[in-house]
Design an enzyme around this catalytic site. Structure first.
Site, PDB file in Angstrom:
ATOM      1  CG  HIS B  59     -55.092 -59.826  -8.235  1.00 45.29           C
ATOM      2  ND1 HIS B  59     -53.994 -60.499  -7.767  1.00 45.29           N
ATOM      3  CD2 HIS B  59     -56.092 -60.737  -8.279  1.00 45.29           C
ATOM      4  CE1 HIS B  59     -54.326 -61.770  -7.527  1.00 45.29           C
ATOM      5  NE2 HIS B  59     -55.585 -61.936  -7.837  1.00 45.29           N
ATOM      6  CG  HIS B 195     -63.174 -66.298  -7.275  1.00 44.17           C
ATOM      7  ND1 HIS B 195     -62.245 -67.087  -7.897  1.00 44.17           N
ATOM      8  CD2 HIS B 195     -62.557 -65.102  -7.092  1.00 44.17           C
ATOM      9  CE1 HIS B 195     -61.120 -66.408  -8.072  1.00 44.17           C
ATOM     10  NE2 HIS B 195     -61.285 -65.199  -7.606  1.00 44.17           N
ATOM     11  CD  GLU B 242     -57.505 -65.600  -9.226  1.00 43.72           C
ATOM     12  OE1 GLU B 242     -57.277 -64.398  -9.042  1.00 43.72           O
ATOM     13  OE2 GLU B 242     -57.897 -66.346  -8.309  1.00 43.72           O
TER      14      GLU B 242
END
Lengths: 119, 282
Positions: B59, B195, B242
């Site tokens: 990230h 998310h 992801e």
């Protein structure tokens, strides 16, 4: 090829896909935020934010978005959320504070919305 | 010869690392999330893998936009975590398995999967949090296996397709199974589930889609390979991409798996958290 159907800018409401166009636009801003992985960089930024903006050659729109600490403005200026999270961290803002700011509610209201998603 | 004993999925949200540091295991917000892990720890304690292949997405610690590998494999003697900009405590180094790393790199490139090899790679919460969940005290847990990180790009579009991710896993499997040492390998697929952190749609969660993914990844992963990248962003959220890591793991497990345990919990921070333990049956 799937690319033909993959419109980089086809609207998903409330979503900016971070693609090549955004990556070019936001390179200086993201590079500055990436530097904040190092504590020395965070300290240098806090000592003189304007000098730090110039060091990374931010444009005026990016500088103003940073001064405003406004995440939607930073995204519009090419910011990527993973790097922006490091900027937010300097001000002790977590992803729920950032989510609340972008959706125009308080952090507590934002947390309640997430809890309701589990119902 | 090397053997793959199973795969484990988990979310890897930074807040979990803080909750572990604060020992919030019985806190009402956290309890039903952490309750998903003891059965997995018991399985690991019983089966004692020698190597853990940790498939995660960096990230913005190990890689920046100057050079963004689509698939990167660690080939280092050890892997160090850092504070990632938030002042979180860095843990000790995770010992690597570079000979197996290079065997995998050789095998996969021969199989025409052209990957990026990394002799230095700082590992972020995507790698570290799952290790802490499965081996408490990691890396200072006596059962801690040697680790190999594999990172896929979910930072910058174009991302790889779900089909490519699944095929990556299949190629990874071939490479591991051809390793001459008698070792047991477990594969982690970390991240997800639905998310979104950025934009006016921040806070988006999709329980129905997550449930479908958790079912199909056991019974019919091929069906998931037909989900387009745009559809994945739309239905799982911008960071729900992801799920790619889950598909990479699934590809490495072979055709048939036995689901031994699963847990699904909304929310942890901004995320729907999914945990699964899949044992290889072949």
């Amino acid at each position: 090829m799937e690319t033909a159907h993959f419109d980089h800018h086809s609207p998903i409401p409330g979503t900016t896909l971070f693609d090549g166009r955004q990556a070019m636009k936001g390179y200086a801003l993201n590079k500055m935020c990436y530097s904040f992985n190092a504590k020395a960089a965070r300290d240098e930024y806090l000592a003189d934010p304007e000098a730090y903006f110039d060091k990374f050659k931010l444009n005026e729109t990016q500088k103003q978005a940073c001064r405003n600490k406004n995440v939607l403005e930073m995204i519009a200026a090419g910011g990527n959320i993973y790097y922006l999270a490091k900027f937010a961290g300097i001000y002790k803002l977590g992803v729920q504070d950032v989510g609340a700011q972008q959706t125009g509610v308080t952090t507590e209201e934002f947390k309640q919305k997430l809890l309701r998603a589990g119902d | 010869m090397a053997k793959i004993i199973g795969g484990i999925t988990t979310s890897h949200i930074p807040a979990i690392g803080n909750a572990i540091a604060n020992e919030s295991f019985e806190d009402p917000y956290w309890k039903s999330f952490f309750d998903g892990y003891p059965p997995i720890r018991e399985w690991l304690a019983k089966n004692k893998p020698d190597v853990v292949i940790n498939i995660y997405n960096d990230h913005g610690l190990g890689f920046f936009l100057d050079k963004m590998p689509t698939f990167a494999i660690g080939a280092a003697l050890e892997y160090q975590s850092e504070d990632e900009g938030w002042g979180i405590p860095a843990l000790g180094a995770f010992p690597g398995a570079p000979e197996l790393s290079w065997h995998i790199i050789e095998g996969m490139v021969a199989d025409e999967f052209d990957i990026t090899s990394c002799q230095e790679l700082a590992v972020d919460h995507g790698f570290v949090v799952p290790m802490q969940l499965f081996w408490p005290g990691a890396p200072n847990n006596p059962d801690m296996p040697l680790a190999i990180p594999i990172s896929a790009n979910t930072v910058q579009h174009p991302l790889p397709t779900l089909n490519r991710a699944y095929n990556f896993g299949k190629s990874l499997r071939k490479a591991i199974l051809s390793y001459p040492e008698d070792i047991k390998v477990v594969v982690l697929g970390t991240g997800g589930l639905s998310h979104q952190l950025d934009g006016e749609r921040a806070g988006f969660i999709n329980k129905e889609f997550d449930r479908m993914c958790m079912e199909k990844i056991v019974t019919d992963p091929e069906a998931l390979t037909r989900i387009s990248r745009r559809e994945l962003v739309e239905k799982a959220g911008a960071q729900g991409t992801e799920f790619l890591m889950w598909m990479m793991m699934r590809g490495a497990l072979g055709a048939k798996v036995k689901p031994l345990h699963q847990n699904y919990h909304i929310p942890i921070s901004n995320t729907a958290a999914g945990t699964m333990l899949l044992e290889c049956t072949a």
